[in-house]
Write a protein that holds these residues in place. Sequence first.
Motif, mmCIF file in Angstrom:
data_model
loop_
_atom_site.group_PDB
_atom_site.id
_atom_site.type_symbol
_atom_site.label_atom_id
_atom_site.label_comp_id
_atom_site.label_asym_id
_atom_site.label_seq_id
_atom_site.Cartn_x
_atom_site.Cartn_y
_atom_site.Cartn_z
ATOM 1 N N GLY A 242 -13.301 -16.016 -7.410
ATOM 2 C CA GLY A 242 -12.185 -15.133 -7.721
ATOM 3 C C GLY A 242 -11.471 -14.754 -6.450
ATOM 4 O O GLY A 242 -11.712 -15.342 -5.383
ATOM 5 N N VAL A 243 -10.615 -13.758 -6.561
ATOM 6 C CA VAL A 243 -9.786 -13.405 -5.420
ATOM 7 C C VAL A 243 -9.596 -11.894 -5.349
ATOM 8 O O VAL A 243 -9.491 -11.215 -6.372
ATOM 9 C CB VAL A 243 -8.412 -14.117 -5.500
ATOM 10 C CG1 VAL A 243 -7.624 -13.663 -6.719
ATOM 11 C CG2 VAL A 243 -7.606 -13.909 -4.235
ATOM 12 N N LEU A 244 -9.616 -11.401 -4.137
ATOM 13 C CA LEU A 244 -9.188 -10.043 -3.838
ATOM 14 C C LEU A 244 -7.971 -10.139 -2.936
ATOM 15 O O LEU A 244 -8.047 -10.716 -1.848
ATOM 16 C CB LEU A 244 -10.290 -9.269 -3.107
ATOM 17 C CG LEU A 244 -9.849 -8.000 -2.355
ATOM 18 C CD1 LEU A 244 -9.316 -6.951 -3.322
ATOM 19 C CD2 LEU A 244 -10.979 -7.446 -1.496
ATOM 20 N N TYR A 245 -6.848 -9.605 -3.411
ATOM 21 C CA TYR A 245 -5.708 -9.385 -2.534
ATOM 22 C C TYR A 245 -5.786 -7.948 -2.056
ATOM 23 O O TYR A 245 -6.017 -7.021 -2.852
ATOM 24 C CB TYR A 245 -4.377 -9.597 -3.266
ATOM 25 C CG TYR A 245 -3.231 -8.883 -2.558
ATOM 26 C CD1 TYR A 245 -2.659 -9.428 -1.406
ATOM 27 C CD2 TYR A 245 -2.769 -7.644 -2.999
ATOM 28 C CE1 TYR A 245 -1.658 -8.752 -0.724
ATOM 29 C CE2 TYR A 245 -1.765 -6.970 -2.331
ATOM 30 C CZ TYR A 245 -1.211 -7.526 -1.197
ATOM 31 O OH TYR A 245 -0.226 -6.850 -0.509
ATOM 32 N N GLY A 246 -5.583 -7.761 -0.763
ATOM 33 C CA GLY A 246 -5.492 -6.415 -0.220
ATOM 34 C C GLY A 246 -4.425 -6.367 0.851
ATOM 35 O O GLY A 246 -4.271 -7.320 1.631
ATOM 36 N N LYS A 247 -3.669 -5.293 0.880
ATOM 37 C CA LYS A 247 -2.730 -5.120 1.990
ATOM 38 C C LYS A 247 -3.503 -5.132 3.307
ATOM 39 O O LYS A 247 -4.595 -4.559 3.404
ATOM 40 C CB LYS A 247 -1.980 -3.802 1.840
ATOM 41 C CG LYS A 247 -0.928 -3.774 0.749
ATOM 42 C CD LYS A 247 -0.215 -2.418 0.729
ATOM 43 C CE LYS A 247 0.868 -2.365 -0.348
ATOM 44 N NZ LYS A 247 1.512 -1.036 -0.427
ATOM 45 N N GLU A 248 -2.928 -5.769 4.290
ATOM 46 C CA GLU A 248 -3.618 -5.931 5.565
ATOM 47 C C GLU A 248 -4.136 -4.608 6.116
ATOM 48 O O GLU A 248 -5.284 -4.518 6.578
ATOM 49 C CB GLU A 248 -2.676 -6.579 6.586
ATOM 50 C CG GLU A 248 -3.302 -6.837 7.937
ATOM 51 C CD GLU A 248 -2.301 -7.463 8.902
ATOM 52 O OE1 GLU A 248 -2.568 -8.576 9.380
ATOM 53 O OE2 GLU A 248 -1.264 -6.831 9.160
ATOM 54 N N GLU A 249 -3.311 -3.560 6.037
ATOM 55 C CA GLU A 249 -3.732 -2.288 6.617
ATOM 56 C C GLU A 249 -4.945 -1.704 5.903
ATOM 57 O O GLU A 249 -5.800 -1.057 6.519
ATOM 58 C CB GLU A 249 -2.582 -1.271 6.611
ATOM 59 C CG GLU A 249 -1.975 -0.973 5.254
ATOM 60 C CD GLU A 249 -0.753 -1.828 4.947
ATOM 61 O OE1 GLU A 249 0.164 -1.320 4.264
ATOM 62 O OE2 GLU A 249 -0.727 -2.994 5.382
ATOM 63 N N TRP A 250 -5.062 -1.952 4.596
ATOM 64 C CA TRP A 250 -6.230 -1.468 3.870
ATOM 65 C C TRP A 250 -7.460 -2.319 4.163
ATOM 66 O O TRP A 250 -8.570 -1.789 4.321
ATOM 67 C CB TRP A 250 -5.949 -1.451 2.372
ATOM 68 C CG TRP A 250 -5.291 -0.193 1.913
ATOM 69 C CD1 TRP A 250 -4.013 -0.034 1.449
ATOM 70 C CD2 TRP A 250 -5.875 1.111 1.883
ATOM 71 N NE1 TRP A 250 -3.761 1.280 1.136
ATOM 72 C CE2 TRP A 250 -4.893 2.009 1.389
ATOM 73 C CE3 TRP A 250 -7.132 1.617 2.222
ATOM 74 C CZ2 TRP A 250 -5.137 3.371 1.228
ATOM 75 C CZ3 TRP A 250 -7.366 2.980 2.064
ATOM 76 C CH2 TRP A 250 -6.386 3.832 1.580
ATOM 77 N N LEU A 251 -7.297 -3.625 4.221
ATOM 78 C CA LEU A 251 -8.440 -4.484 4.507
ATOM 79 C C LEU A 251 -9.015 -4.205 5.891
ATOM 80 O O LEU A 251 -10.227 -4.331 6.119
ATOM 81 C CB LEU A 251 -8.036 -5.957 4.382
ATOM 82 C CG LEU A 251 -7.672 -6.433 2.970
ATOM 83 C CD1 LEU A 251 -7.218 -7.882 2.999
ATOM 84 C CD2 LEU A 251 -8.849 -6.258 2.003
ATOM 85 N N LYS A 252 -8.169 -3.820 6.818
ATOM 86 C CA LYS A 252 -8.658 -3.477 8.156
ATOM 87 C C LYS A 252 -9.446 -2.165 8.140
ATOM 88 O O LYS A 252 -10.353 -1.971 8.948
ATOM 89 C CB LYS A 252 -7.487 -3.385 9.136
ATOM 90 C CG LYS A 252 -6.907 -4.739 9.526
ATOM 91 C CD LYS A 252 -5.772 -4.593 10.535
ATOM 92 C CE LYS A 252 -5.288 -5.956 11.008
ATOM 93 N NZ LYS A 252 -4.176 -5.848 11.978
ATOM 94 N N LYS A 253 -9.097 -1.266 7.229
ATOM 95 C CA LYS A 253 -9.803 0.020 7.144
ATOM 96 C C LYS A 253 -11.197 -0.124 6.542
ATOM 97 O O LYS A 253 -12.113 0.634 6.887
ATOM 98 C CB LYS A 253 -9.003 1.013 6.296
ATOM 99 C CG LYS A 253 -7.719 1.512 6.916
ATOM 100 C CD LYS A 253 -7.004 2.459 5.941
ATOM 101 C CE LYS A 253 -5.653 2.893 6.457
ATOM 102 N NZ LYS A 253 -4.938 3.771 5.486
#
Length: 414
Positions: A242-253
Amino acid sequence: MKVAAKRPHFDFDVESIRKDFPILSRKVNGYPLVYFDNAATSQTPQQVIDSIVDYYSRYNANIHRGVHSLSQEATDAYEQARIKIQKHFNAARSHEIIFTAGTTHAINLVANGFASLLQKGDEIIVSALEHHSNIVPWQMMCERTGALLKVIPMLENGTLDMQAFYNLLSDQTKLVFVNHVSNALGTVNPVEEIIEKTHEAGAAVLLDGAQAAPHIKADVQALDVDFYVASAHKMCGPTGVGVLYGKEEWLKKLPPYQGGGEMIETVSFEKTTYAGLPHKFEAGTPNICGGIAFGAAIDYMNSIGFEKIAAYEHELLEYATQKLLEIEDLRIYGLSEEKTAVISFNIGSIHPYDIGSIIDKLGIAVRTGHHCAQPVMDYYKIPGTVRASFSFYNTKEEIDVFVEAVKRAKNMLS
């Protein structure tokens, strides 16, 4: 009953499409298979099956680590699949696409990460329409953090009480998570409005797109959603990816979810540093073949066209709704004007399991039970429903067979 607004008409060669799916030619219990359990998992076209065979036949190797040719070929194919998924969902960057084992894994990844960001008294909001996979991980997180879980109530027609949602939002709200489409009822939630209001309150939004992704081409940038999750096996792809899309700023947090190979930059017994996105969340050898096949499934569905798929499935929904409502004592649950091709119903006091068992003997596959959405069933005070869920490779002729089988089951059980 109202269903979604009229869509443009497209020429749709369903018989040609059906030839792409080998399983649709088989018989079950001596009858031609009628597969109406697409909300649980879709069937797989030959083009995707071929991509799986091709991988294991020609370039099966581990990725990202090898200098030899097979490893490089596998790495290129896997990363190309990531780019296909990025473009499909219109993510801004390929490293905002994280491969997971499926929607449940993706939700748990985000929930685990938020456990390090929340504290006692913070509030998170879920809807009453959720699949258990978008309830239980958040309950577990609340137990760990002391955060409070609040619920957007549902209405009799299977939609969300949006005024109640507005009242739930507060300065303490940190995250709202809802499904894009209800797996139990087919309701398409007003996600644009939910995202806008949540962001005004200063909180983030996760959309469970497992049921939407087979029918709706979600544009994560246009939605401005913070996280979006989906599974390949509901989009003509394989299980286990499957896939998780996350905004870059959230994935970095968010901190890493699992430790091991691939997600590290350097390792010593004194200190480990983590790799950048997306590898930070992709520990261990991934489902390489699954990722590549997911890309092939995306290609296949886009070759047909999501606008055409939506229009054709809407025709199936209208036709099946009309035919089923001709059956006395049949009640359909989920009367939203905006819904995908899902019909959940019961007939009088007949248990849904009994109907499902009888029509299975006639070669018809439907889902019965609470559909991992027990709060929805509790709201209606029922043990479950019969759920028929249609895909673009189904036909009106199959619906006719299904309706006659339901009538036969009713006569046997009444």
